[in-house]
Every structure is written in C-alpha cells, then in structure tokens.
Design a protein around this motif. Structure first.
Motif, mmCIF file in Angstrom:
data_model
loop_
_atom_site.group_PDB
_atom_site.id
_atom_site.type_symbol
_atom_site.label_atom_id
_atom_site.label_comp_id
_atom_site.label_asym_id
_atom_site.label_seq_id
_atom_site.Cartn_x
_atom_site.Cartn_y
_atom_site.Cartn_z
ATOM 1 N N PHE A 44 0.609 -1.036 0.273
ATOM 2 C CA PHE A 44 0.206 -0.093 0.106
ATOM 3 C C PHE A 44 0.419 1.116 0.189
ATOM 4 C CE2 PHE A 44 -2.819 3.472 1.906
ATOM 5 C CZ PHE A 44 -4.015 3.462 1.610
ATOM 6 N N THR A 45 2.287 1.643 0.765
ATOM 7 C CA THR A 45 2.873 2.349 0.996
ATOM 8 C C THR A 45 3.670 2.749 -0.092
ATOM 9 O OG1 THR A 45 2.930 1.807 2.827
ATOM 10 C CG2 THR A 45 4.950 3.147 2.022
ATOM 11 N N THR A 46 4.039 1.532 -1.325
ATOM 12 C CA THR A 46 5.004 1.386 -2.226
ATOM 13 C C THR A 46 4.263 2.315 -3.394
ATOM 14 O OG1 THR A 46 5.947 -0.192 -1.478
ATOM 15 C CG2 THR A 46 6.025 0.409 -4.337
ATOM 16 N N PHE A 47 2.669 1.941 -3.196
ATOM 17 C CA PHE A 47 1.267 2.457 -4.656
ATOM 18 C C PHE A 47 1.135 3.754 -4.445
ATOM 19 C CE2 PHE A 47 0.852 -2.043 -6.022
ATOM 20 C CZ PHE A 47 1.190 -1.827 -6.947
ATOM 21 N N ILE A 48 1.453 3.879 -3.027
ATOM 22 C CA ILE A 48 0.726 5.759 -2.858
ATOM 23 C C ILE A 48 1.924 6.454 -2.744
ATOM 24 C CG2 ILE A 48 0.719 7.002 -0.620
ATOM 25 C CD1 ILE A 48 -0.683 5.142 0.506
ATOM 26 N N ILE A 49 3.493 5.681 -3.199
ATOM 27 C CA ILE A 49 4.150 6.767 -3.233
ATOM 28 C C ILE A 49 4.852 6.766 -5.080
ATOM 29 C CG2 ILE A 49 7.116 6.717 -3.337
ATOM 30 C CD1 ILE A 49 6.718 5.662 -0.590
ATOM 31 N N ALA A 50 4.482 5.595 -5.181
ATOM 32 C CA ALA A 50 4.472 5.989 -6.897
ATOM 33 C C ALA A 50 3.678 6.571 -7.563
ATOM 34 C CB ALA A 50 4.813 4.361 -7.175
ATOM 35 N N PHE A 51 2.056 6.472 -7.177
ATOM 36 C CA PHE A 51 1.054 6.934 -8.272
ATOM 37 C C PHE A 51 0.880 8.367 -7.917
ATOM 38 C CE2 PHE A 51 1.215 2.257 -9.009
ATOM 39 C CZ PHE A 51 1.363 2.031 -10.553
ATOM 40 N N THR A 52 1.041 8.832 -6.858
ATOM 41 C CA THR A 52 0.851 10.094 -5.769
ATOM 42 C C THR A 52 2.102 11.141 -6.407
ATOM 43 O OG1 THR A 52 1.664 9.387 -4.335
ATOM 44 C CG2 THR A 52 -0.530 9.142 -4.618
ATOM 45 N N TYR B 22 14.046 11.595 -7.057
ATOM 46 C CA TYR B 22 12.735 12.155 -7.829
ATOM 47 C C TYR B 22 12.596 13.116 -8.068
ATOM 48 C CZ TYR B 22 11.443 7.108 -7.295
ATOM 49 O OH TYR B 22 11.851 6.400 -7.598
ATOM 50 N N SER B 23 12.612 13.520 -9.252
ATOM 51 C CA SER B 23 12.362 15.115 -9.447
ATOM 52 C C SER B 23 10.978 15.467 -10.004
ATOM 53 C CB SER B 23 13.166 15.744 -10.979
ATOM 54 O OG SER B 23 13.285 14.770 -12.376
ATOM 55 N N SER B 24 10.430 16.417 -9.766
ATOM 56 C CA SER B 24 8.982 17.305 -10.415
ATOM 57 C C SER B 24 8.613 16.867 -11.606
ATOM 58 C CB SER B 24 8.463 18.269 -9.611
ATOM 59 O OG SER B 24 8.759 19.214 -10.242
#
Length: 167
Positions: free
Chosen positions: A56-64, A73-75
């Motif tokens: 769940f944490t991985t998906f939140i970080i990857a897709f938000t 990571y750059s914007s």
C-alpha cells in the motif's frame, strides 16, 4: 533421529496449540471479545499485514505526487520545464547560426569579395542548415566539477536534515 523428531513435535505443538484471547471490561468483568488463536495464525496474520502495508505504501508513493519528496526523484513540472528549455535553446542556436551565416555573407558583399548579383538570403540560409547532430552537447570539465560540488552539497544538506530530525 528421534531427537530431531522430538524437536519438530515440540515446535509443532507450540505453533498449533490453541489459545484464547479474551478482552474484558475491567469494571464489570464482562467479556467484550474472545478469539481462539494459535501462534501460526498470529504469525501469518502479522506477515500478511506487513506485506499489505508495504504494498500500500509503495503504491501511494509511486502513483501520487509524494514521490517528489523522495531524494532522487524530480518533479514532473521540472522535467517538463527542462524539456521545453532544451527545445528553445536548440531552436535559438539554429537561428543564431543562420544569422551569423547571413551576416558573414553581407560582410563579403560589403568588402567586395562577393558580387551583389550572387547574394541571395534564401541560398545563404539553405547553405547554413545545420542538423542538431552536429552540436557537441557533452558536458565540459567545468560543468562536471560544478555537478560534483552540487551533489556533495545536496548530500551534506540531506544528512544535516536527517540529523536534525533525529534530535
């Protein structure tokens, strides 16, 4: 062989022995919840919960947009702006080279090295067409040094920030 079998049997008994978890109201001793558990059920539930939490944490970080707060990571706005500026600089470089070729041709006409009848702006621009592959876009030594300095400063600032958070 029997000693090994005995150890396995003890472990099996510990893992699969039924235990009761009871939650009581302290004032009235009324039973609120009661669960029959064994060690294996608790282990499987805890492992499944940990895996779900990590996923769940991985998906939140990857897709938000939260991924922008992770170092490295750059914007997306920064990437878009960098691409736009690269395209603008390429077109400006090409326009500058065309203008330089035009000015050199005008200087030849003014100094008498070229007859006016042969002077044509379109032919000059056509002869000065330069493909982007002829540009040397590799970083200079000064730029590489600057990149290393900036990377060191970022590492120092990140380590200082993490030390400050730990305090």
């Amino acid at each position: 062989m029997s000693d090994n079998r005995l150890k396995r049997r003890k472990l099996h008994n510990k893992l699969f022995t039924k235990n009761r978890l009871v939650i009581l109201n302290e004032d009235t001793f009324e039973e609120l919840f009661s669960f029959k558990l064994n060690l294996m059920n608790v282990f499987v539930a805890a492992t499944s919960g940990a895996i779900l939490l990590i996923t769940f944490t991985t998906f939140i970080i990857a897709f938000t947009p939260l991924r922008e707060f992770i170092p490295g990571y750059s914007s997306s706005k920064l990437k878009r702006d960098a691409t736009e500026l690269a395209l603008k600089s390429d077109s400006l470089t090409l326009a500058l080279q065309q203008n330089e070729a035009y000015i050199k041709s005008i200087q030849k006409v003014l100094t008498g090295q070229l007859e006016y009848a042969k002077f044509n702006k379109d032919s000059i621009l056509a002869s000065s067409e330069i493909t982007p592959s002829k540009f040397d876009l590799s970083a200079s030594e000064e730029e590489l040094k600057l990149r290393k300095e900036v990377a060191k400063e970022e590492k120092n600032s990140q380590s200082n920030a993490s030390k400050a958070k730990k305090k």
